[in-house]
Design a protein around this motif. Structure first.
Motif, mmCIF file in Angstrom:
data_model
loop_
_atom_site.group_PDB
_atom_site.id
_atom_site.type_symbol
_atom_site.label_atom_id
_atom_site.label_comp_id
_atom_site.label_asym_id
_atom_site.label_seq_id
_atom_site.Cartn_x
_atom_site.Cartn_y
_atom_site.Cartn_z
ATOM 1 N N UNK A 140 46.928 48.134 17.989
ATOM 2 C CA UNK A 140 46.937 46.709 17.635
ATOM 3 C C UNK A 140 47.945 46.422 16.528
ATOM 4 N N UNK A 141 47.976 47.298 15.522
ATOM 5 C CA UNK A 141 48.935 47.090 14.429
ATOM 6 C C UNK A 141 50.372 47.183 14.927
ATOM 7 N N UNK A 142 50.628 48.162 15.822
ATOM 8 C CA UNK A 142 51.976 48.290 16.385
ATOM 9 C C UNK A 142 52.349 47.047 17.194
ATOM 10 N N UNK A 143 51.389 46.570 18.009
ATOM 11 C CA UNK A 143 51.663 45.397 18.833
ATOM 12 C C UNK A 143 51.891 44.163 17.967
ATOM 13 N N UNK A 144 51.067 44.008 16.910
ATOM 14 C CA UNK A 144 51.245 42.863 16.015
ATOM 15 C C UNK A 144 52.592 42.924 15.301
ATOM 16 N N UNK A 145 52.994 44.157 14.907
ATOM 17 C CA UNK A 145 54.293 44.308 14.260
ATOM 18 C C UNK A 145 55.430 43.958 15.221
ATOM 19 N N UNK A 146 55.349 44.492 16.456
ATOM 20 C CA UNK A 146 56.388 44.206 17.443
ATOM 21 C C UNK A 146 56.409 42.734 17.811
ATOM 22 N N UNK A 147 55.214 42.123 17.862
ATOM 23 C CA UNK A 147 55.148 40.705 18.187
ATOM 24 C C UNK A 147 55.836 39.879 17.115
ATOM 25 N N UNK A 148 55.549 40.203 15.855
ATOM 26 C CA UNK A 148 56.211 39.480 14.760
ATOM 27 C C UNK A 148 57.707 39.736 14.734
ATOM 28 N N UNK A 149 58.101 40.996 14.947
ATOM 29 C CA UNK A 149 59.528 41.334 14.938
ATOM 30 C C UNK A 149 60.257 40.641 16.079
ATOM 31 N N UNK A 150 59.624 40.595 17.253
ATOM 32 C CA UNK A 150 60.261 39.956 18.404
ATOM 33 C C UNK A 150 60.478 38.469 18.161
ATOM 34 N N UNK A 151 59.496 37.820 17.560
ATOM 35 C CA UNK A 151 59.667 36.397 17.234
ATOM 36 C C UNK A 151 60.807 36.196 16.230
ATOM 37 N N UNK A 152 60.925 37.138 15.279
ATOM 38 C CA UNK A 152 62.006 37.039 14.299
ATOM 39 C C UNK A 152 63.372 37.249 14.954
ATOM 40 N N UNK A 153 63.429 38.078 16.008
ATOM 41 C CA UNK A 153 64.704 38.355 16.672
ATOM 42 C C UNK A 153 65.134 37.211 17.578
ATOM 43 N N UNK A 154 64.186 36.455 18.069
ATOM 44 C CA UNK A 154 64.530 35.396 19.012
ATOM 45 C C UNK A 154 65.406 34.319 18.374
ATOM 46 N N UNK A 155 65.124 33.983 17.123
ATOM 47 C CA UNK A 155 65.873 32.907 16.468
ATOM 48 C C UNK A 155 67.359 33.238 16.345
ATOM 49 N N UNK A 156 67.734 34.398 15.765
ATOM 50 C CA UNK A 156 69.179 34.696 15.690
ATOM 51 C C UNK A 156 69.826 34.881 17.064
ATOM 52 N N UNK A 157 69.063 35.419 18.050
ATOM 53 C CA UNK A 157 69.629 35.582 19.376
ATOM 54 C C UNK A 157 69.918 34.234 20.019
ATOM 55 N N UNK A 158 68.993 33.304 19.860
ATOM 56 C CA UNK A 158 69.252 31.958 20.373
ATOM 57 C C UNK A 158 70.442 31.319 19.667
ATOM 58 N N UNK A 159 70.575 31.634 18.356
ATOM 59 C CA UNK A 159 71.732 31.127 17.629
ATOM 60 C C UNK A 159 73.041 31.692 18.162
ATOM 61 N N UNK A 160 73.033 33.013 18.468
ATOM 62 C CA UNK A 160 74.241 33.642 19.017
ATOM 63 C C UNK A 160 74.597 33.039 20.368
ATOM 64 N N UNK A 161 73.572 32.840 21.221
ATOM 65 C CA UNK A 161 73.826 32.255 22.541
ATOM 66 C C UNK A 161 74.352 30.831 22.410
ATOM 67 N N UNK A 162 73.770 30.075 21.471
ATOM 68 C CA UNK A 162 74.241 28.693 21.273
ATOM 69 C C UNK A 162 75.669 28.638 20.765
ATOM 70 N N UNK A 163 75.985 29.500 19.784
ATOM 71 C CA UNK A 163 77.351 29.534 19.262
ATOM 72 C C UNK A 163 78.335 30.004 20.333
ATOM 73 N N UNK A 164 77.879 30.963 21.167
ATOM 74 C CA UNK A 164 78.745 31.413 22.253
ATOM 75 C C UNK A 164 79.039 30.292 23.229
ATOM 76 N N UNK A 165 78.028 29.454 23.507
ATOM 77 C CA UNK A 165 78.235 28.311 24.407
ATOM 78 C C UNK A 165 79.213 27.313 23.813
ATOM 79 N N UNK A 166 79.065 27.070 22.501
ATOM 80 C CA UNK A 166 80.010 26.151 21.836
ATOM 81 C C UNK A 166 81.414 26.732 21.824
ATOM 82 N N UNK A 167 81.501 28.039 21.579
ATOM 83 C CA UNK A 167 82.808 28.682 21.558
ATOM 84 C C UNK A 167 83.459 28.632 22.929
#
Length: 374
Positions: free
Chosen positions: A150-177
Motif C-alpha cells: 500500500x505504501x509503495x502504491x501510494x508513493x507511486x500514485x503521488x509520484x505519477x500525479x506529480x509527473x503528469x503536470x510537467x509531461x503535459x507541459x512538455x506536450x503543450x510546449x511541443x505543440x506550440x513549437x
C-alpha cells in the motif's frame, strides 16, 4: 446330599455359567477392536481361565442333574466330595493362573498405551504450538507485505500525479513549437520529442491505474450492457491503429453474447482495451482477434469469456512468468498492462490466462462472472 443343597449348588453353577458365557460372547463380538488394540493375547489368557471355570461348573451341574439317575446316594456323596475338593481346587488354581496372567499383561499393555498416548499428546501439543507460532508469523509477514504494498502504491500514485503536470507541459510546449517555422530536421526531432512524451504520459497513466487497483480505490459497479456490443466498440476504436501497424483486427461475438448482461462494463472495457492495445503493439504482422462467448454457470451466474488471439505474437515468457508470480509488477510496458488486467479480472471475481506457444501465437483469455438482466 440333601435336595436343598443340590438346588442351591445347581443355581450357583447356572449363574456362573451364564455370566461367563455372556462375557465370552461380548469378547467374541469385539474381536476386531481387540485385534486393533493389540490385546488379543491378554484377553486370550483371560478367556482360557473363564473357559476352565465355565467347564468345571458345567460338568458339576451335569453331575448334579444326571448323577442320581445312575449312581446311589453314597456314590453321589463320594464323587461330590471329590469334585468340591481336589478337582475344583485344581481347576480353579489353573483357571486363576491364566486369568491373573491375562489381567497382569493387560494392565501392563494399558500402561504402555497410556505412555504412548501421553507422548503423542505432548507431540501434538508441541506441533500445535509450532503451527500457531508459524501462523502468527505468516499473518504478520502478510500484513507487513500488504502495508508495504500500500505504501509503495501510494508513493507511486503521488509520484505519477506529480509527473503528469510537467509531461503535459512538455506536450503543450511541443505543440506550440510545432506551429512555428521549423526546418525538416527540427520538425523530425520535435516529432520524436512529442511521441516520447506521449509514451511517457501513457505509462504514467498505466502506473496510476495499477496503483489505484492495488490500494483498493477502484469500485465494481454493476450495470446492464451487451458483451457483443462492447467487443464491437473496442474493434471500432482500435481498427485505425491496427491498420496503421499493418495488422488485421477481427471481432467475433457468439449469438449468446448478444444478450444483455449485468456486470461492470467500465472495468471490462478498460481490461479489453489494454489487452487489445498490447496485442496490436507487440504483433509485427498477422491478425488480432477479439472474441466473446458465454459459458453457462451455476444458478443465474454466467461466465462471459473474452479472448484475444494474436496470430503472429509470441509474448516473452519471462514477462508472463513475472506478471503471473507478481500481479503487481511495475516493470515494463507489457508487464504493467498485464498486471493491470490481472488485477481488474480479480477485482471482478474473474480469472485471466495467457498462453504463448512456439508457433508465435498468443492467446489471452479472461472469464468474468456475470448474470442475465432480469
Amino acid at each position: 446330599m440333601s435336595e436343598n443343597f443340590m438346588l442351591s449348588t445347581a443355581a450357583q453353577d447356572v449363574f456362573v455359567i451364564l455370566a461367563l458365557a455372556l462375557t465370552l460372547y461380548v469378547i467374541a463380538r469385539n474381536l476386531r477392536a481387540i485385534s486393533f488394540a493389540g490385546v488379543s493375547r491378554e484377553l486370550g489368557l483371560i478367556s482360557v481361565g473363564m473357559l476352565l471355570w465355565g467347564g468345571f461348573h458345567l460338568f458339576h451341574l451335569a453331575f448334579l442333574l444326571l448323577g442320581p439317575l445312575w449312581a446311589g446316594e453314597a456314590m453321589m456323596l463320594q464323587w461330590g466330595s471329590l469334585l468340591q475338593t481336589y478337582i475344583r481346587w485344581g481347576v480353579e488354581t489353573v483357571a486363576t493362573v491364566f486369568f491373573l496372567a491375562g489381567v497382569v499383561r493387560l494392565t501392563l499393555r494399558f500402561g504402555r498405551l497410556m505412555a504412548e498416548l501421553n507422548k503423542s499428546a505432548s507431540a501434538l501439543a508441541q506441533e500445535h504450538r509450532a503451527r500457531t507460532t508459524l501462523e502468527a508469523e505468516l499473518k504478520t509477514a502478510s500484513a507487513t507485505r500488504q502495508q508495504a504494498g500500500r505504501q509503495e502504491s501510494e508513493f507511486l500514485l503521488g509520484l505519477s500525479h506529480e509527473l503528469r503536470t510537467p509531461l503535459n507541459g512538455i506536450i503543450g510546449l511541443g505543440s506550440l513549437l510545432g506551429n512555428t517555422s521549423l526546418d525538416a530536421n527540427q520538425r523530425r526531432l520535435l516529432g520524436t520529442l512529442e511521441q516520447s512524451a506521449q509514451t511517457m504520459l501513457a505509462r504514467v497513466g498505466a502506473v496510476i491505474e495499477l496503483s489505484q487497483l492495488r490500494t483498493g480505490d477502484v469500485e465494481v459497479r454493476a450495470v446492464s450492457f451487451s458483451p457483443a456490443e462492447l467487443v464491437r466498440s473496442i474493434i471500432a476504436l482500435y481498427a485505425p491503429s491496427a491498420k496503421e501497424s499493418g495488422l488485421t483486427l477481427v471481432g467475433e461475438a457468439s449469438e449468446a453474447s448478444e444478450t444483455t448482461m449485468v456486470g461492470d462494463s467500465r472495468l471490462t472495457r478498460q481490461m479489453l482495451s489494454i489487452l487489445t492495445s498490447l496485442a496490436i503493439k507487440y504483433s509485427p504482422v498477422g491478425t488480432v482477434t477479439l472474441a466473446v462467448d458465454l459459458d453457462p454457470g451455476a444458478d443465474d451466474i454466467v461466465g462471459v469469456t473474452f479472448t484475444v488471439v494474436a496470430s503472429e505474437l509470441e509474448f516473452p515468457a519471462e514477462v508472463i512468468e513475472r506478471v503471473r508470480s507478481d500481479q503487481g509488477s511495475m516493470r515494463g510496458d507489457g508487464g504493467i498492462g498485464l498486471a493491470t488486467c490481472w488485477q481488474l479480472a480479480g477485482l471482478m471475481e474473474g480469472n485471466l490466462a495467457i498462453a504463448s506457444d512456439s508457433t508465435s501465437s498468443t492467446t489471452i483469455r479472461a472469464t468474468l462472472p456475470m448474470r442475465h438482466e432480469v
